[in-house]
Design an enzyme around this catalytic site. Structure first.
Site, PDB file in Angstrom:
ATOM      1  N   SER A  71      49.244  39.168  35.990  1.00  0.00           N
ATOM      2  CA  SER A  71      50.176  39.948  36.973  1.00  0.00           C
ATOM      3  C   SER A  71      50.938  38.925  37.927  1.00  0.00           C
ATOM      4  CB  SER A  71      49.481  40.841  37.730  1.00  0.00           C
ATOM      5  OG  SER A  71      48.692  41.755  36.966  1.00  0.00           O
ATOM      6  N   ARG A  79      43.160  42.043  46.117  1.00  0.00           N
ATOM      7  CA  ARG A  79      43.796  40.621  45.876  1.00  0.00           C
ATOM      8  C   ARG A  79      43.717  39.816  47.101  1.00  0.00           C
ATOM      9  NH1 ARG A  79      42.897  42.982  41.537  1.00  0.00           N
ATOM     10  NH2 ARG A  79      44.025  42.799  39.688  1.00  0.00           N
ATOM     11  N   GLU A  86      51.409  37.448  43.465  1.00  0.00           N
ATOM     12  CA  GLU A  86      49.785  37.204  43.289  1.00  0.00           C
ATOM     13  C   GLU A  86      49.488  35.963  42.936  1.00  0.00           C
ATOM     14  OE1 GLU A  86      47.390  40.043  40.623  1.00  0.00           O
ATOM     15  OE2 GLU A  86      46.485  38.036  40.037  1.00  0.00           O
TER      16      GLU A  86
HETATM   17  P1  FAD Z   1      43.150  28.820  39.784  1.00  0.00           P
HETATM   18  O1  FAD Z   1      44.346  29.297  39.181  1.00  0.00           O
HETATM   19  O2  FAD Z   1      42.564  27.305  39.484  1.00  0.00           O
HETATM   20  O3  FAD Z   1      43.161  28.726  41.333  1.00  0.00           O
HETATM   21  C1  FAD Z   1      43.742  29.985  42.136  1.00  0.00           C
HETATM   22  C2  FAD Z   1      43.628  29.650  43.496  1.00  0.00           C
HETATM   23  O4  FAD Z   1      42.627  29.414  44.114  1.00  0.00           O
HETATM   24  C3  FAD Z   1      44.613  28.183  43.816  1.00  0.00           C
HETATM   25  O5  FAD Z   1      45.068  28.503  45.017  1.00  0.00           O
HETATM   26  C4  FAD Z   1      43.272  27.187  43.881  1.00  0.00           C
HETATM   27  O6  FAD Z   1      43.656  26.261  44.886  1.00  0.00           O
HETATM   28  C5  FAD Z   1      42.225  27.964  44.692  1.00  0.00           C
HETATM   29  N1  FAD Z   1      40.907  27.595  43.771  1.00  0.00           N
HETATM   30  C6  FAD Z   1      40.671  27.654  42.943  1.00  0.00           C
HETATM   31  N2  FAD Z   1      39.023  27.352  42.704  1.00  0.00           N
HETATM   32  C7  FAD Z   1      38.730  27.041  44.100  1.00  0.00           C
HETATM   33  C8  FAD Z   1      37.557  26.835  44.620  1.00  0.00           C
HETATM   34  N3  FAD Z   1      36.693  26.460  44.203  1.00  0.00           N
HETATM   35  N4  FAD Z   1      37.433  26.742  46.171  1.00  0.00           N
HETATM   36  C9  FAD Z   1      38.667  26.885  46.762  1.00  0.00           C
HETATM   37  N5  FAD Z   1      39.858  27.292  46.300  1.00  0.00           N
HETATM   38  C10 FAD Z   1      39.934  27.280  44.952  1.00  0.00           C
HETATM   39  N6  FAD Z   1      42.955  38.435  38.307  1.00  0.00           N
HETATM   40  C11 FAD Z   1      42.536  39.640  38.398  1.00  0.00           C
HETATM   41  O7  FAD Z   1      42.194  39.834  39.713  1.00  0.00           O
HETATM   42  N7  FAD Z   1      42.271  40.671  37.697  1.00  0.00           N
HETATM   43  C12 FAD Z   1      42.812  40.445  36.372  1.00  0.00           C
HETATM   44  O8  FAD Z   1      42.728  41.479  35.611  1.00  0.00           O
HETATM   45  C13 FAD Z   1      43.273  39.375  36.060  1.00  0.00           C
HETATM   46  N8  FAD Z   1      43.753  39.184  34.714  1.00  0.00           N
HETATM   47  C14 FAD Z   1      44.508  38.105  34.308  1.00  0.00           C
HETATM   48  C15 FAD Z   1      45.147  37.735  32.936  1.00  0.00           C
HETATM   49  C16 FAD Z   1      45.525  36.718  32.430  1.00  0.00           C
HETATM   50  C17 FAD Z   1      46.298  36.701  31.085  1.00  0.00           C
HETATM   51  C18 FAD Z   1      45.721  35.741  33.439  1.00  0.00           C
HETATM   52  C19 FAD Z   1      46.269  34.222  33.037  1.00  0.00           C
HETATM   53  C20 FAD Z   1      45.404  35.793  34.643  1.00  0.00           C
HETATM   54  C21 FAD Z   1      44.601  36.900  35.118  1.00  0.00           C
HETATM   55  N9  FAD Z   1      44.192  37.169  36.417  1.00  0.00           N
HETATM   56  C22 FAD Z   1      43.389  38.352  36.925  1.00  0.00           C
HETATM   57  C23 FAD Z   1      44.325  36.098  37.464  1.00  0.00           C
HETATM   58  C24 FAD Z   1      43.205  34.900  37.434  1.00  0.00           C
HETATM   59  O9  FAD Z   1      42.429  35.002  36.341  1.00  0.00           O
HETATM   60  C25 FAD Z   1      42.302  35.059  38.810  1.00  0.00           C
HETATM   61  O10 FAD Z   1      42.834  34.755  39.779  1.00  0.00           O
HETATM   62  C26 FAD Z   1      41.235  33.812  38.656  1.00  0.00           C
HETATM   63  O11 FAD Z   1      40.200  34.040  39.558  1.00  0.00           O
HETATM   64  C27 FAD Z   1      41.960  32.505  38.885  1.00  0.00           C
HETATM   65  O12 FAD Z   1      40.834  31.482  38.700  1.00  0.00           O
HETATM   66  P2  FAD Z   1      41.112  29.997  38.405  1.00  0.00           P
HETATM   67  O13 FAD Z   1      39.821  29.265  38.260  1.00  0.00           O
HETATM   68  O14 FAD Z   1      41.995  29.858  37.144  1.00  0.00           O
HETATM   69  O15 FAD Z   1      41.965  29.756  39.592  1.00  0.00           O
HETATM   70  N1  EPU Z   2      53.938  49.943  33.750  1.00  0.00           N
HETATM   71  C1  EPU Z   2      55.056  50.095  33.045  1.00  0.00           C
HETATM   72  N2  EPU Z   2      55.606  49.132  32.493  1.00  0.00           N
HETATM   73  C2  EPU Z   2      55.095  47.991  32.139  1.00  0.00           C
HETATM   74  C3  EPU Z   2      53.744  47.775  32.788  1.00  0.00           C
HETATM   75  C4  EPU Z   2      53.197  48.655  33.599  1.00  0.00           C
HETATM   76  O1  EPU Z   2      55.675  51.400  33.551  1.00  0.00           O
HETATM   77  O2  EPU Z   2      55.704  47.113  31.561  1.00  0.00           O
HETATM   78  C5  EPU Z   2      53.052  51.102  34.561  1.00  0.00           C
HETATM   79  C6  EPU Z   2      52.716  52.043  33.669  1.00  0.00           C
HETATM   80  O3  EPU Z   2      52.853  53.217  34.702  1.00  0.00           O
HETATM   81  C7  EPU Z   2      51.097  51.933  33.673  1.00  0.00           C
HETATM   82  C8  EPU Z   2      50.952  51.173  35.008  1.00  0.00           C
HETATM   83  O4  EPU Z   2      51.984  50.530  35.380  1.00  0.00           O
HETATM   84  O5  EPU Z   2      50.432  52.866  33.745  1.00  0.00           O
HETATM   85  C9  EPU Z   2      49.767  50.116  35.273  1.00  0.00           C
HETATM   86  O6  EPU Z   2      49.780  49.294  34.156  1.00  0.00           O
HETATM   87  P1  EPU Z   2      48.624  48.305  33.638  1.00  0.00           P
HETATM   88  O7  EPU Z   2      47.438  49.583  33.415  1.00  0.00           O
HETATM   89  O8  EPU Z   2      48.785  47.252  32.749  1.00  0.00           O
HETATM   90  O9  EPU Z   2      47.895  47.692  34.854  1.00  0.00           O
HETATM   91  P2  EPU Z   2      48.830  46.980  35.941  1.00  0.00           P
HETATM   92  O10 EPU Z   2      48.933  47.605  37.414  1.00  0.00           O
HETATM   93  O11 EPU Z   2      49.986  46.171  35.548  1.00  0.00           O
HETATM   94  C10 EPU Z   2      46.528  45.841  37.320  1.00  0.00           C
HETATM   95  C11 EPU Z   2      46.164  44.653  37.668  1.00  0.00           C
HETATM   96  C12 EPU Z   2      45.632  43.770  36.514  1.00  0.00           C
HETATM   97  C13 EPU Z   2      44.392  44.495  35.695  1.00  0.00           C
HETATM   98  C14 EPU Z   2      44.872  45.866  35.564  1.00  0.00           C
HETATM   99  C15 EPU Z   2      43.521  46.606  35.122  1.00  0.00           C
HETATM  100  C16 EPU Z   2      47.369  43.876  39.636  1.00  0.00           C
HETATM  101  C17 EPU Z   2      48.614  43.273  40.037  1.00  0.00           C
HETATM  102  N3  EPU Z   2      47.332  43.809  38.443  1.00  0.00           N
HETATM  103  O12 EPU Z   2      47.707  45.688  36.264  1.00  0.00           O
HETATM  104  O13 EPU Z   2      45.094  42.414  37.143  1.00  0.00           O
HETATM  105  O14 EPU Z   2      43.804  43.653  34.872  1.00  0.00           O
HETATM  106  O15 EPU Z   2      45.354  46.578  36.594  1.00  0.00           O
HETATM  107  O16 EPU Z   2      42.666  47.063  36.314  1.00  0.00           O
HETATM  108  O17 EPU Z   2      46.797  44.603  40.317  1.00  0.00           O
HETATM  109  C18 EPU Z   2      46.130  40.264  37.410  1.00  0.00           C
HETATM  110  O18 EPU Z   2      45.783  40.440  38.638  1.00  0.00           O
HETATM  111  O19 EPU Z   2      46.662  39.144  36.984  1.00  0.00           O
HETATM  112  C19 EPU Z   2      45.932  41.256  36.448  1.00  0.00           C
HETATM  113  C20 EPU Z   2      46.074  41.294  34.920  1.00  0.00           C
END
Ligand code: FAD
Ligand code: EPU
Length: 339
Positions: A239, A165, A335
């Site tokens: 997250s 990240r 994050e």
């Molecule tokens: P924004 O939210 O618009 O911007 C994020 C940051 O990047 C800001 O600081 C912004 O200024 C900057 N930025 C945006 N675009 C540009 C650009 N073109 N050039 C320079 N800077 C820029 N993330 C994960 O890694 N793994 C996951 O599994 C994951 N799951 C998610 C699930 C949900 C339900 C949600 C809501 C979010 C999740 N995220 C996850 C976080 C998010 O999806 C990612 O960080 C994604 O890359 C953000 O993209 P965005 O276009 O919405 O960025």
């Molecule tokens: N857990 C709990 N309680 C909760 C949630 C999670 O105990 O309420 C524990 C459990 O042990 C579970 C473990 O956490 O097994 C991991 O949970 P999960 O598989 O839901 O994944 P996560 O670690 O919470 C991360 C990423 C997600 C990504 C998933 C799948 C980060 C910060 N988050 O979540 O990314 O989608 O793994 O790879 O690394 C994001 O970055 O926004 C995001 C959603």
């Protein structure tokens, strides 16, 4: 290209926070971006870059500057061999649309990253990752425009300094570059990443015996839909915190006190602990405070029940951090980007 005034940012952030921008513009080309960056009316103002708004928290109700939403589209194959392609996507392409496009073409590498919200341009910002894969594995390079000079520069993978990240754009070069396009090296000969427990189980549930990139994508989508709240229903940014990586010795000491504490060895000296577990242990899961809360099924996700202000979400996040620190001695790092 029209610059609008006093624009609500609520439709442009998945937390659904009501904040307003003094100026707001959507740019569709690099030329438009350069034009707006060099315009003397906005040059002296703070500028904020927005993709899909899925990883931001507006902590102020008013942004007294220019919000630039990146809408640069386009997907093109630049080079192709018998077993690989070099593909370029515009920063404004919706991430999941890119993933779907590559799967339709039979290009492997992004399937585990299905359904991550947001745009291509924001993906390198935090080296998005899920289900055992991060974009750094298929990333080739990116092009970015310097905010002050308006000049373009190409960054190699090494120059982006990707980590969990993390990238140079969140640290050394924070706020200095706008990513305009990203190149990926994808394979026509897939290597399946199904080691992440839930993927194998879900494929079995789906009756899949021979994995394919399409089946893996579908499995990932299923898992994600079952685990994470849909921002269209309830405001959130995924997250809220990163999963902390702590020294092995600290983990072993904590494990004696908390034998159920999960942990994944990430390097010889570090263990990653799920922040969701730490937060749940502190009693936060499902808590509702005014219009904010900690999601009832995923404690790592903070939510807006409708009309929360960014400042209230931030205050909740600080309370969560405080209690995790007190109980486990572990400092959680957000994050989400506070803007
Ligand atoms: P924004 O939210 O618009 O911007 C994020 C940051 O990047 C800001 O600081 C912004 O200024 C900057 N930025 C945006 N675009 C540009 C650009 N073109 N050039 C320079 N800077 C820029 N993330 C994960 O890694 N793994 C996951 O599994 C994951 N799951 C998610 C699930 C949900 C339900 C949600 C809501 C979010 C999740 N995220 C996850 C976080 C998010 O999806 C990612 O960080 C994604 O890359 C953000 O993209 P965005 O276009 O919405 O960025
Ligand atoms: N857990 C709990 N309680 C909760 C949630 C999670 O105990 O309420 C524990 C459990 O042990 C579970 C473990 O956490 O097994 C991991 O949970 P999960 O598989 O839901 O994944 P996560 O670690 O919470 C991360 C990423 C997600 C990504 C998933 C799948 C980060 C910060 N988050 O979540 O990314 O989608 O793994 O790879 O690394 C994001 O970055 O926004 C995001 C959603």
């Amino acid at each position: 290209m029209t610059v609008s005034q006093n624009v609500s940012l609520k439709p442009f952030n998945t937390f659904g926070i009501e904040a307003r921008a003094r100026y707001f513009v959507r740019v569709q080309t690099i030329e438009e971006l350069r034009e707006v960056l060099t315009d003397p009316v906005y040059r002296s103002l703070p500028r904020l870059i927005l993709g899909g708004g899925s990883n931001v928290l507006f902590i102020n109700d008013f942004f007294d500057g220019l919000v630039i939403k990146i809408d640069i589209t386009g997907i093109a194959v630049l080079e192709e061999t018998a077993d690989a392609v070099l593909l370029e996507a515009g920063a404004g392409v919706v991430w999941h649309d890119l993933v779907m496009h590559t799967i339709e073409q039979g290009y492997a590498g992004l399937e585990n990253l299905s359904l991550i919200p947001g745009t291509v341009g924001a993906a390198p910002m935090q080296n998005i990752g899920a289900y055992g894969v991060e974009i750094k594995e298929t990333f080739d390079s990116l092009e970015a425009v310097h905010l002050e000079s308006g000049e373009s520069r190409r960054f190699t993978k090494e120059e982006c300094r990707f980590g969990y990240r993390e990238s140079i754009f969140k640290h050394g070069l924070r706020g200095q570059y706008i990513i305009t396009s990203v190149r990926f090296k994808l394979s026509k000969i897939p290597v399946f990443h199904t080691s992440y427990g839930a993927i194998g189980d879900t494929l079995r549930e789906m009756g899949v015996t021979e994995p394919s990139i399409k089946a893996i994508s579908e499995a990932v989508c299923r898992i994600r839909r079952s685990k994470l709240p849909d921002p269209a229903q309830i405001g959130n940014a995924g997250s809220f915190f990163k999963n902390p990586e702590i020294p092995r010795l600290q983990y072993e000491t904590l494990k004696m006190q908390f034998p159920d504490m999960p942990g994944y060895v990430t390097s010889p000296d570090f263990v990653k602990v799920p922040a969701g577990w730490l937060i749940e242990q502190c009693g936060w899961k499902g808590k509702v405070i005014g219009q904010t809360g900690v999601h009832k099924y995923q404690a790592l996700v903070l939510v807006n029940y409708g009309t929360a202000r960014g400042e209230e979400i931030r205050a909740l996040s600080e309370e969560v951090q405080k209690s995790v620190k007190e109980r486990f001695g572990i400092q959680l790092t957000p994050e989400v980007n506070f803007l």
